[in-house]
Design an enzyme around this catalytic site. Structure first.
Site, mmCIF file in Angstrom:
data_model
loop_
_atom_site.group_PDB
_atom_site.id
_atom_site.type_symbol
_atom_site.label_atom_id
_atom_site.label_comp_id
_atom_site.label_asym_id
_atom_site.label_seq_id
_atom_site.Cartn_x
_atom_site.Cartn_y
_atom_site.Cartn_z
ATOM 1 N N CYS A 2 17.024 114.972 55.707
ATOM 2 C CA CYS A 2 16.365 114.796 54.409
ATOM 3 C C CYS A 2 16.418 113.343 53.940
ATOM 4 O O CYS A 2 17.351 112.614 54.277
ATOM 5 C CB CYS A 2 17.034 115.666 53.368
ATOM 6 S SG CYS A 2 17.110 117.393 53.828
ATOM 7 N N ARG A 27 13.171 110.025 60.123
ATOM 8 C CA ARG A 27 14.442 110.743 60.098
ATOM 9 C C ARG A 27 14.263 112.216 60.448
ATOM 10 O O ARG A 27 15.243 112.902 60.725
ATOM 11 C CB ARG A 27 15.071 110.637 58.713
ATOM 12 C CG ARG A 27 15.396 109.205 58.327
ATOM 13 C CD ARG A 27 15.769 109.134 56.866
ATOM 14 N NE ARG A 27 16.976 109.877 56.611
ATOM 15 C CZ ARG A 27 18.199 109.360 56.634
ATOM 16 N NH1 ARG A 27 18.355 108.092 56.909
ATOM 17 N NH2 ARG A 27 19.247 110.095 56.389
ATOM 18 N N TRP A 73 14.410 118.599 55.368
ATOM 19 C CA TRP A 73 14.646 119.190 56.689
ATOM 20 C C TRP A 73 15.385 120.485 56.404
ATOM 21 O O TRP A 73 16.543 120.465 55.985
ATOM 22 C CB TRP A 73 15.495 118.234 57.525
ATOM 23 C CG TRP A 73 15.557 118.538 58.983
ATOM 24 C CD1 TRP A 73 14.658 118.153 59.945
ATOM 25 C CD2 TRP A 73 16.599 119.236 59.676
ATOM 26 N NE1 TRP A 73 15.077 118.577 61.175
ATOM 27 C CE2 TRP A 73 16.257 119.246 61.046
ATOM 28 C CE3 TRP A 73 17.773 119.869 59.280
ATOM 29 C CZ2 TRP A 73 17.046 119.860 62.016
ATOM 30 C CZ3 TRP A 73 18.562 120.483 60.243
ATOM 31 C CH2 TRP A 73 18.194 120.471 61.594
ATOM 32 N N ASN A 99 20.095 115.689 48.997
ATOM 33 C CA ASN A 99 20.463 115.733 50.419
ATOM 34 C C ASN A 99 21.872 116.308 50.506
ATOM 35 O O ASN A 99 22.717 115.964 49.679
ATOM 36 C CB ASN A 99 20.494 114.332 51.020
ATOM 37 C CG ASN A 99 19.111 113.744 51.191
ATOM 38 O OD1 ASN A 99 18.112 114.412 50.948
ATOM 39 N ND2 ASN A 99 19.059 112.488 51.598
ATOM 40 N N GLY A 100 22.128 117.106 51.526
ATOM 41 C CA GLY A 100 23.472 117.671 51.689
ATOM 42 C C GLY A 100 23.419 119.189 51.547
ATOM 43 O O GLY A 100 22.336 119.790 51.556
ATOM 44 N N GLU A 481 22.280 110.562 80.002
ATOM 45 C CA GLU A 481 21.342 109.995 79.027
ATOM 46 C C GLU A 481 19.895 110.268 79.463
ATOM 47 O O GLU A 481 19.041 110.614 78.639
ATOM 48 C CB GLU A 481 21.617 108.490 78.883
ATOM 49 C CG GLU A 481 20.693 107.721 77.978
ATOM 50 C CD GLU A 481 20.648 108.235 76.537
ATOM 51 O OE1 GLU A 481 21.444 109.108 76.167
ATOM 52 O OE2 GLU A 481 19.762 107.779 75.798
ATOM 53 N N LYS A 485 17.190 112.532 77.305
ATOM 54 C CA LYS A 485 15.867 112.024 76.913
ATOM 55 C C LYS A 485 14.776 112.993 77.357
ATOM 56 O O LYS A 485 13.856 113.292 76.617
ATOM 57 C CB LYS A 485 15.578 110.648 77.533
ATOM 58 C CG LYS A 485 16.346 109.481 77.025
ATOM 59 C CD LYS A 485 15.919 108.961 75.673
ATOM 60 C CE LYS A 485 16.813 109.538 74.622
ATOM 61 N NZ LYS A 485 18.032 108.805 74.356
ATOM 62 N N GLU A 488 14.881 116.204 75.298
ATOM 63 C CA GLU A 488 14.622 115.982 73.884
ATOM 64 C C GLU A 488 13.145 115.738 73.582
ATOM 65 O O GLU A 488 12.623 116.257 72.602
ATOM 66 C CB GLU A 488 15.472 114.760 73.542
ATOM 67 C CG GLU A 488 15.363 114.163 72.236
ATOM 68 C CD GLU A 488 16.337 112.990 72.102
ATOM 69 O OE1 GLU A 488 16.832 112.825 71.018
ATOM 70 O OE2 GLU A 488 16.575 112.231 73.077
ATOM 71 N N HIS A 504 30.100 121.864 93.976
ATOM 72 C CA HIS A 504 30.916 122.811 93.224
ATOM 73 C C HIS A 504 30.069 123.736 92.362
ATOM 74 O O HIS A 504 30.575 124.373 91.450
ATOM 75 C CB HIS A 504 31.938 122.054 92.375
ATOM 76 C CG HIS A 504 32.838 121.200 93.198
ATOM 77 N ND1 HIS A 504 33.835 121.722 93.989
ATOM 78 C CD2 HIS A 504 32.845 119.864 93.412
ATOM 79 C CE1 HIS A 504 34.444 120.741 94.639
ATOM 80 N NE2 HIS A 504 33.855 119.603 94.311
ATOM 81 N N LYS A 603 16.349 112.269 63.084
ATOM 82 C CA LYS A 603 16.873 110.990 63.564
ATOM 83 C C LYS A 603 18.322 110.809 63.159
ATOM 84 O O LYS A 603 19.117 110.254 63.893
ATOM 85 C CB LYS A 603 16.010 109.855 62.990
ATOM 86 C CG LYS A 603 16.425 108.468 63.435
ATOM 87 C CD LYS A 603 16.200 108.274 64.921
ATOM 88 C CE LYS A 603 16.626 106.913 65.416
ATOM 89 N NZ LYS A 603 16.828 106.927 66.885
HETATM 90 C C1 F6R Z 1 19.187 111.107 71.400
HETATM 91 C C2 F6R Z 1 19.614 110.809 70.057
HETATM 92 C C3 F6R Z 1 20.794 111.532 69.506
HETATM 93 C C4 F6R Z 1 21.702 110.548 68.759
HETATM 94 C C5 F6R Z 1 22.844 111.301 68.063
HETATM 95 C C6 F6R Z 1 23.825 110.361 67.398
HETATM 96 O O1 F6R Z 1 18.073 110.345 71.764
HETATM 97 O O2 F6R Z 1 19.042 109.995 69.400
HETATM 98 O O3 F6R Z 1 21.488 112.195 70.496
HETATM 99 O O4 F6R Z 1 22.192 109.618 69.672
HETATM 100 O O5 F6R Z 1 22.311 112.170 67.102
HETATM 101 O O6 F6R Z 1 23.193 109.582 66.435
HETATM 102 P P1 F6R Z 1 23.839 108.250 65.904
HETATM 103 O O7 F6R Z 1 23.893 107.292 67.021
HETATM 104 O O8 F6R Z 1 22.922 107.815 64.807
HETATM 105 O O9 F6R Z 1 25.210 108.591 65.414
#
Ligand code: F6R
Length: 608
Positions: A2, A27, A73, A99-100, A481, A485, A488, A504, A603
């Site tokens: 949010c 976000r 959100w 927010n929260g 990673e 990606k 996601e 394994h 985000k």
């Molecule tokens: C993946 C991604 C998330 C963030 C995670 C932590 O592409 O963006 O996995 O890495 O939510 O976010 P931060 O780094 O903002 O604490």
């Protein structure tokens, strides 16, 4: 997640609020709304979906100079217009954006309903305007203080009153809020990104504080009564590079291509090849402090956790200090033992991730030393830690983190160099590593200019039911990673394993044509990973090989060969992650996904 924006001043409030909401779109949200004061009445407009839907429902110009706005959100209650914020009391005299999460909203709701209040949404937030209205007897600050004393949970709230045409109240407990200072106008936001067009001067509210924001004055008070401790006015970071998407179709692609500059910014002034050392001013640790460290533990979520894994391997491998990385949500909830002579590093792009912030508090409450490795200046984690390093990636707008990862890893390599210099590294070897670090941006630039046959690999991936990433040493977190990606943004089922684990279990998943993305740069694991590649190839897997340019054996084993530039073995994650970012991007593009805003994700994950 949010987002909140608020404005009071001489401008037309509607366009300012919509502009702020657009800047918070990255976000992640599912509905949006504004409440503006027009004449003596609060007008509330809310829409499901994008801010553009809300904008379309509003006149281009309004006659208002005061308002609040929100991107929601959904947590409590579905994605509906009625559940979108701002929420108001029955007579629309008070409007609230929140927010929260309010933990005790159900009890409060039942009590208010017993008093005759009719609720119009399923949200936890709606209790707030009704409570504020109930306690309001001409003093808005007192009404908000009393209302918030009834609720338990987390909040960043913005409140406007129909009776107070020059006033926004903002209060914080666990959800960030920043006050932007202008000339004859002031702003509030949950994320300073919303404000950059209008002001660079901000103050950050602390938990337990309330801001009284008028067009020509800002005062901060304690929610529990009295004035707050004086705040320093802080300057926002400059906006690096081009604002918006520039020549790129998506923010993610733009951010991938910004990596030569973002890594260079992270290195600037910190790596000293002539001295054979590095300096991280914000760490506030002398060589003696570094030498005394018994262990280093890195904490983060998602991509930031993966960067932490790379950091832990490099710290232990090179500086010979025991080091590990842990997912922040697990760490904070398992009652961890904190080493008083250890160092804890909280890694976060946004600096607002609730679990990472929780982990910071867990270290602090047990007397440990924790520092931040953070991108967003002034964010909650940066301020909670009080010390640490900013990675200076510039705003990362795409939900999928790319440039923040390479800068986090760069910052951790700089720290490794500093730490290793106090223990294991000779001046000569330290100079060599420092020079190699300084050359990294050029290698990244060279790779991105000529990334190899990504489309061939994409064809294998988009046709697959399942894909597997594997690597050893620092290439294992890189594999994780890459898989994150791909999941996601392309929604392709896949997982990542250390290459040594294949026999394994995971090797059973392979059938003819299953894509296996093998990360096999020239380092001490090279030979063994090559033999793992042989094993999976013998089971019919199609190999997408990511290896150091000139490695003929890896090239021969690869069905699609994606060579990366030659770098120091420690630094390979900075180049091996690049084809993985491009693979995910291009696969998502081929599948028509919403690349910058993938489904169900936000985000900045500000709830546990
Ligand atoms: C993946 C991604 C998330 C963030 C995670 C932590 O592409 O963006 O996995 O890495 O939510 O976010 P931060 O780094 O903002 O604490």
């Amino acid at each position: 997640m949010c987002g909140i924006v608020g404005y009071v001043g001489h401008r037309d409030a509607g366009p300012v609020l919509l502009d702020g909401l657009r800047r918070l779109e990255y976000r992640g949200y599912d509905s949006a709304g504004v409440a503006i004061l027009e004449g003596e009445n609060l007008t509330i407009r809310r829409e499901v979906g994008q801010v553009s839907n809300l904008a379309a429902s509003m006149p281009e110009r309004t006659t208002s100079h005061l308002g609040i706005a929100h991107t929601r959100w959904a947590t409590h209650g579905g994605v509906t217009r009625a559940n979108a914020h701002p929420h108001a009391d029955t007579e629309h005299r008070v409007a609230v954006a929140h927010n929260g999460i309010l933990d005790n909203h159900q009890v409060i709701r039942r009590n208010l309903e017993a008093e005759g209040v009719v609720f119009r949404s399923d949200t936890d937030t709606e209790v707030l305007p009704h409570l504020i209205r109930k306690f309001y007897q001409g003093d808005p600050v007192e009404a908000l203080r009393r209302a918030l004393s009834e609720v338990r949970g987390t909040y960043g709230v913005a409140v406007v009153f129909a009776d107070h045409p020059d006033l926004i109240l903002a209060a914080r407990n666990g959800s960030p809020l920043v006050v932007g200072l202008g000339e004859g106008e002031n702003f509030i936001a949950s994320d300073s990104h919303a404000l950059v067009r209008y002001t660079r001067r901000v103050i950050y509210l602390e938990d337990g504080e309330l801001a009284v924001v008028k067009s020509d004055d800002v005062a901060t008070l304690r929610l529990s009564g009295g004035r707050a401790a004086p705040h320093t006015v802080e300057e926002l970071e400059p906006v690096y590079g081009v604002e918006g998407k520039g020549e790129f179709a998506h923010y993610m692609l733009k951010e991938i291509h910004e990596q030569p500059e973002s890594i260079a910014r992270c290195l600037r002034g910190r790596v000293l090849p002539e001295e054979g050392n590095a300096r991280l001013g914000g760490f506030e640790m002398s060589p003696r402090d570094l030498l005394a460290l018994s262990r280093v533990q890195l904490l983060g979520c998602g991509t930031s956790f993966h960067a932490g894994l790379v950091g832990a391997l490099s710290i232990e491998g090179l500086a010979r200090v025991p080091s590990s990385a842990e997912i922040a949500s697990e760490f904070r909830s398992r009652n961890p033992v904190i080493a008083s002579d250890g160092l804890y590093l909280a890694i976060s792009q946004s600096g607002e991730t609730a679990d990472t912030l929780g982990a910071v508090k867990e270290v602090q409450v047990k007397g440990g030393r924790v520092m931040g490795v953070v991108n967003v200046v002034g964010s909650s984690i940066a301020r909670s830690c009080g010390a640490g390093v900013y990675i200076h990636s510039g705003p990362e707008v795409a939900v999928a983190s790319t440039k923040a990862f390479t800068s986090q890893v760069t910052a951790l390599f700089i720290f490794t160099l500093m730490l290793a210099r106090t223990r294991t590294l000779s001046p000569h070897d330290a100079s060599r590593l420092a020079r190699a670090l300084m050359e990294a941006p050029e290698h990244v630039r060279a790779y991105l200019a000529s990334p190899g046959p990504i489309q061939e690999a994409v064809r294998l991936l988009v046709a697959a039911r399942y894909a597997l990433f594997m690597g050893r040493g620092v290439s294992w977190p890189v594999a994780m990673e890459g898989a994150l990606k791909l999941k996601e943004i392309a929604y392709i089922p896949c997982e990542a394993y250390p290459a040594g684990e294949m026999k394994h279990g995971p090797i059973a998943m392979l059938e003819k044509g299953t894509p296996v993305i093998a990360i096999v740069p020239q380092d001490e694991h090279h030979e063994r990973t090559l033999s793992n590649i042989q094993e999976v190839k013998a089971r019919g897997a199609s190999i997408i090989g990511i290896f150091t340019r000139g490695d003929e054996e890896a090239e021969r084993l690869s069905d699609v060969a994606l060579p990366v530039p030659v770098v120091d073995p420690l630094l390979t994650p900075l180049v091996t992650v690049l084809p993985l970012q491009l693979l995910a991007y291009q696969a998502a593009l081929a599948l028509g996904r919403d690349i910058d805003r993938p489904r169900n994700l936000a985000k900045s994950v500000t709830v546990e």
